[in-house]
Design a protein around this motif. Sequence first.
Motif, PDB file in Angstrom:
ATOM      1  N   TRP A   7      62.141  67.954  16.641  1.00 50.29           N
ATOM      2  CA  TRP A   7      61.682  66.913  15.713  1.00 50.29           C
ATOM      3  C   TRP A   7      60.167  66.999  15.553  1.00 50.29           C
ATOM      4  O   TRP A   7      59.458  67.436  16.481  1.00 50.29           O
ATOM      5  N   THR A  17      61.645  73.040  11.537  1.00 52.77           N
ATOM      6  CA  THR A  17      62.942  73.453  11.025  1.00 52.77           C
ATOM      7  C   THR A  17      63.163  74.940  11.251  1.00 52.77           C
ATOM      8  O   THR A  17      64.271  75.373  11.593  1.00 52.77           O
ATOM      9  N   HIS A  39      72.407  69.469  12.906  1.00 51.20           N
ATOM     10  CA  HIS A  39      71.245  68.792  12.315  1.00 51.20           C
ATOM     11  C   HIS A  39      71.662  67.436  11.774  1.00 51.20           C
ATOM     12  O   HIS A  39      72.854  67.151  11.601  1.00 51.20           O
ATOM     13  N   GLY A  41      70.796  66.147   8.790  1.00 54.87           N
ATOM     14  CA  GLY A  41      70.755  66.061   7.339  1.00 54.87           C
ATOM     15  C   GLY A  41      72.131  66.214   6.711  1.00 54.87           C
ATOM     16  O   GLY A  41      73.161  66.180   7.390  1.00 54.87           O
ATOM     17  N   CYS A  42      72.139  66.397   5.405  1.00 61.62           N
ATOM     18  CA  CYS A  42      73.384  66.583   4.665  1.00 61.62           C
ATOM     19  C   CYS A  42      73.670  68.061   4.464  1.00 61.62           C
ATOM     20  O   CYS A  42      72.856  68.923   4.806  1.00 61.62           O
ATOM     21  N   GLU A  45      71.175  71.240   3.662  1.00 63.80           N
ATOM     22  CA  GLU A  45      69.794  70.880   3.958  1.00 63.80           C
ATOM     23  C   GLU A  45      69.332  71.478   5.284  1.00 63.80           C
ATOM     24  O   GLU A  45      70.103  72.039   6.042  1.00 63.80           O
ATOM     25  N   ARG A  46      68.041  71.362   5.537  1.00 60.53           N
ATOM     26  CA  ARG A  46      67.417  71.705   6.820  1.00 60.53           C
ATOM     27  C   ARG A  46      67.757  73.125   7.242  1.00 60.53           C
ATOM     28  O   ARG A  46      67.655  74.063   6.455  1.00 60.53           O
ATOM     29  N   GLY A 103      76.356  69.861   7.955  1.00 62.54           N
ATOM     30  CA  GLY A 103      76.182  68.446   7.708  1.00 62.54           C
ATOM     31  C   GLY A 103      77.215  67.890   6.742  1.00 62.54           C
ATOM     32  O   GLY A 103      77.983  68.635   6.126  1.00 62.54           O
ATOM     33  N   LYS A 120      75.023  54.561   6.763  1.00 58.19           N
ATOM     34  CA  LYS A 120      74.100  55.292   7.632  1.00 58.19           C
ATOM     35  C   LYS A 120      74.406  55.048   9.106  1.00 58.19           C
ATOM     36  O   LYS A 120      74.372  55.967   9.921  1.00 58.19           O
ATOM     37  N   ASP A 144      68.505  69.729  14.934  1.00 55.56           N
ATOM     38  CA  ASP A 144      67.306  69.456  14.135  1.00 55.56           C
ATOM     39  C   ASP A 144      67.304  67.972  13.767  1.00 55.56           C
ATOM     40  O   ASP A 144      68.141  67.504  13.006  1.00 55.56           O
ATOM     41  N   GLY A 146      64.838  66.504  12.142  1.00 55.21           N
ATOM     42  CA  GLY A 146      64.043  66.278  10.950  1.00 55.21           C
ATOM     43  C   GLY A 146      62.557  66.128  11.175  1.00 55.21           C
ATOM     44  O   GLY A 146      62.028  66.382  12.258  1.00 55.21           O
ATOM     45  N   ASP A 154      69.099  60.793  12.801  1.00 54.09           N
ATOM     46  CA  ASP A 154      68.102  61.498  13.602  1.00 54.09           C
ATOM     47  C   ASP A 154      67.757  60.724  14.872  1.00 54.09           C
ATOM     48  O   ASP A 154      67.523  61.315  15.933  1.00 54.09           O
TER      49      ASP A 154
END
Length: 289
Positions: A7, A17, A39, A41-42, A45-46, A103, A120, A144, A146, A154
């Motif tokens: 992070w 990343t 990770h 994210g979606c 991503e990442r 993700g 969320k 990850d 973020g 996260d």
Amino acid sequence: MSLIAVWSPLSSGSGSTMLASSLPIILAMEYQVKVLMAHGGCAGERLEQAFVFKKDSLDYITAFQDTGMDALERLKVSGRLNPENVRNYTLPLLSDRLDLLRGPKLYSAQENDTERMKEKEARANLMSSVLESSKRSYDVTVADAGNGLPGAVDRAILQAADLVVVGLSQNLHKLEEELEQQRLPPELRDKQCLYMIGKYDRESNCTLQNIKRRFGLKTMVLGVPYSSGMTDAWNTRSVLAYIQRSRGGTDAKRVNSLYYAIRNVADVAAEQLGLPTGGSKAGGLHALG
């Protein structure tokens, strides 16, 4: 067994990343461990941007998924989520050594803030359950978490982590904002932390030792240099192949500086977590300022 979270408090420029995509590869190649890469994210991503997937399609993020977090969410709802299920819904990158957990699809368009918050939180709870299961089915998970202010998912990663690799840069103005004003999230309190300076320039006056002394960092600070080869590999989604080439073959006579530096991060993390050792240590060219 162990969870390593990567992070950065910085919104960009730390290389966190990149580290999150390459550190698990090196752990899987150099240590006698089975590694999961994840990770917060979606889909797409990442760290997923570092790899090409055979099953990718243009409508992947809107299609019914038979792998990744969406598939595990269906298992959790049905009460069938367990450690073996996590392994069954990942994508193998190195046979029997390294898997990737993709993700979920993008957040749905909720009509109000309350519904968005519920979604969320549900995903954060799912991540917590998945990470708990992965600790029992993998030797080490690298996740990850973020950049910048962490969201709910996260935060779940940081909360579950056994070791947090905090990505920083040599930009003192940014470091003053984040470190001197104590903006680090509460999830990092009482956690083992390792600081990584991304795109590290050894010729700069802002050395690792100077950063450590100026901001009173009590734990180890390591540098990972900028690499044009890694930048190109990221852009072409060929990070796995690039890291394998950077290893320099079985005799390790052609190991490049980036591999040395990330291997040094892996060695320090493995020592702190008590991971079973692999071959001889490569050592870190950028371990000292």
